[in-house]
Design a protein around this motif. Structure first.
Motif, PDB file in Angstrom:
ATOM      1  N   UNK A  31       0.842  -1.197   0.000  1.00 15.25           N
ATOM      2  CA  UNK A  31       0.000   0.000   0.000  1.00 15.25           C
ATOM      3  C   UNK A  31       0.877   1.246   0.000  1.00 15.25           C
ATOM      4  N   UNK A  32       0.682   2.093  -1.001  1.00 17.38           N
ATOM      5  CA  UNK A  32       1.428   3.340  -1.160  1.00 17.38           C
ATOM      6  C   UNK A  32       0.483   4.497  -0.850  1.00 17.38           C
ATOM      7  N   UNK A  33       0.925   5.393   0.016  1.00 17.53           N
ATOM      8  CA  UNK A  33       0.150   6.586   0.329  1.00 17.53           C
ATOM      9  C   UNK A  33       0.764   7.785  -0.366  1.00 17.53           C
ATOM     10  N   UNK A  34      -0.063   8.581  -1.033  1.00 19.41           N
ATOM     11  CA  UNK A  34       0.423   9.755  -1.754  1.00 19.41           C
ATOM     12  C   UNK A  34      -0.326  10.985  -1.243  1.00 19.41           C
ATOM     13  N   UNK A  35       0.434  12.008  -0.847  1.00 16.98           N
ATOM     14  CA  UNK A  35      -0.139  13.274  -0.410  1.00 16.98           C
ATOM     15  C   UNK A  35       0.173  14.320  -1.464  1.00 16.98           C
ATOM     16  N   UNK A  36      -0.875  14.970  -1.991  1.00 16.14           N
ATOM     17  CA  UNK A  36      -0.718  15.955  -3.067  1.00 16.14           C
ATOM     18  C   UNK A  36      -1.325  17.289  -2.686  1.00 16.14           C
ATOM     19  N   UNK A  37      -0.681  18.346  -3.133  1.00  8.62           N
ATOM     20  CA  UNK A  37      -1.209  19.688  -2.987  1.00  8.62           C
ATOM     21  C   UNK A  37      -2.190  19.944  -4.120  1.00  8.62           C
ATOM     22  N   UNK A  58       6.635   3.697 -15.528  1.00  5.54           N
ATOM     23  CA  UNK A  58       7.742   2.861 -15.053  1.00  5.54           C
ATOM     24  C   UNK A  58       7.248   1.811 -14.066  1.00  5.54           C
ATOM     25  N   UNK A  59       6.361   2.202 -13.176  1.00  7.70           N
ATOM     26  CA  UNK A  59       5.814   1.246 -12.200  1.00  7.70           C
ATOM     27  C   UNK A  59       5.078   0.115 -12.933  1.00  7.70           C
ATOM     28  N   UNK A  60       4.313   0.478 -13.944  1.00  6.31           N
ATOM     29  CA  UNK A  60       3.579  -0.535 -14.721  1.00  6.31           C
ATOM     30  C   UNK A  60       4.548  -1.496 -15.413  1.00  6.31           C
ATOM     31  N   UNK A  61       5.639  -0.972 -15.961  1.00  6.09           N
ATOM     32  CA  UNK A  61       6.639  -1.821 -16.614  1.00  6.09           C
ATOM     33  C   UNK A  61       7.261  -2.800 -15.620  1.00  6.09           C
ATOM     34  N   UNK A  62       7.348  -2.396 -14.358  1.00  5.61           N
ATOM     35  CA  UNK A  62       7.899  -3.267 -13.319  1.00  5.61           C
ATOM     36  C   UNK A  62       6.856  -4.225 -12.745  1.00  5.61           C
ATOM     37  N   UNK A  63       5.615  -4.116 -13.240  1.00  5.44           N
ATOM     38  CA  UNK A  63       4.570  -5.020 -12.780  1.00  5.44           C
ATOM     39  C   UNK A  63       3.723  -4.494 -11.641  1.00  5.44           C
ATOM     40  N   UNK A  64       3.893  -3.224 -11.286  1.00  2.17           N
ATOM     41  CA  UNK A  64       3.131  -2.628 -10.200  1.00  2.17           C
ATOM     42  C   UNK A  64       1.961  -1.821 -10.766  1.00  2.17           C
ATOM     43  N   UNK A  65       0.750  -2.317 -10.541  1.00  4.62           N
ATOM     44  CA  UNK A  65      -0.452  -1.697 -11.085  1.00  4.62           C
ATOM     45  C   UNK A  65      -1.435  -1.474  -9.944  1.00  4.62           C
ATOM     46  N   UNK A  66      -1.885  -0.231  -9.809  1.00  8.13           N
ATOM     47  CA  UNK A  66      -2.850   0.119  -8.773  1.00  8.13           C
ATOM     48  C   UNK A  66      -4.095  -0.747  -8.899  1.00  8.13           C
ATOM     49  N   UNK A  72      -3.073   2.048  -3.987  1.00  2.81           N
ATOM     50  CA  UNK A  72      -2.596   3.420  -3.864  1.00  2.81           C
ATOM     51  C   UNK A  72      -3.690   4.244  -3.192  1.00  2.81           C
ATOM     52  N   UNK A  73      -3.328   4.835  -2.063  1.00  3.15           N
ATOM     53  CA  UNK A  73      -4.234   5.731  -1.338  1.00  3.15           C
ATOM     54  C   UNK A  73      -3.760   7.156  -1.585  1.00  3.15           C
ATOM     55  N   UNK A  74      -4.629   7.980  -2.153  1.00  5.22           N
ATOM     56  CA  UNK A  74      -4.266   9.368  -2.464  1.00  5.22           C
ATOM     57  C   UNK A  74      -5.072  10.310  -1.578  1.00  5.22           C
ATOM     58  N   UNK A  88      -2.581  12.668   8.248  1.00  6.69           N
ATOM     59  CA  UNK A  88      -3.011  11.864   9.395  1.00  6.69           C
ATOM     60  C   UNK A  88      -3.819  10.658   8.945  1.00  6.69           C
ATOM     61  N   UNK A  89      -4.651  10.847   7.940  1.00  4.83           N
ATOM     62  CA  UNK A  89      -5.463   9.739   7.421  1.00  4.83           C
ATOM     63  C   UNK A  89      -4.581   8.651   6.811  1.00  4.83           C
ATOM     64  N   UNK A  90      -3.575   9.040   6.035  1.00  5.82           N
ATOM     65  CA  UNK A  90      -2.670   8.059   5.427  1.00  5.82           C
ATOM     66  C   UNK A  90      -1.912   7.274   6.500  1.00  5.82           C
TER      67      UNK A  90
END
Length: 151
Positions: A31-37, A58-66, A72-74, A88-90
């Protein structure tokens, strides 16, 4: 744990996860958490970003697909208060790694966790000067990232 051992363990664990998932269907996805402005993008805008952004390609080429091999939590925020709430939520979700695009966002996450690794995609200023790492040679702690020399 030193930086090399951490990155080795993280990459080894992430790369082994899809294989383990095949052997054991109940295996937890990374699980990847992403914080964006900014404001929350529409589903179409988000899909367009994922389809064209070099990081996600690049992530998709490595086999990592949300949704398939990872989750992926945004979280988005337009004010400091909204960003702190998203951070705090992440942390409450106990994501495996936190990803931000700037040192300023990393500072917000740093207030919420000392244990979840924080990766800074691009530092808009010096990570040492921002107080995020002890030095570029030996950052220490749970902060990792990329910084570019001034031109």
């Amino acid at each position: 744990m030193d930086r090399r051992a951490f990155l080795s363990a993280l990459s080894g664990g992430l790369l082994a996860a899809p294989l383990a998932a095949e052997a054991q269907k109940s295996e937890k996805k990374a699980c990847v958490g992403i914080l964006n402005l900014g404001s929350v993008p529409s589903p179409e805008e988000l899909a367009q970003s994922v389809a064209t952004n070099q990081f996600w390609l690049s992530m998709r080429q490595l086999g990592w697909v949300d949704g398939q091999t990872m989750v992926v939590e945004r979280r988005f925020g337009e004010s400091a208060e909204q960003l702190r709430a998203g951070a705090a939520d992440l942390v409450r979700l106990k994501v495996d790694v936190l990803f931000v695009a700037s040192a300023g966002l990393a500072k917000i996450l740093q207030l919420e966790t000392k244990t979840i690794p924080i990766v800074v995609g691009r530092a808009d200023n010096d990570l040492v000067a921002a107080g995020l790492v002890a030095s570029l040679a030996r950052p220490g702690g749970e902060h990792h990232g990329v910084t570019a020399p001034e031109r």
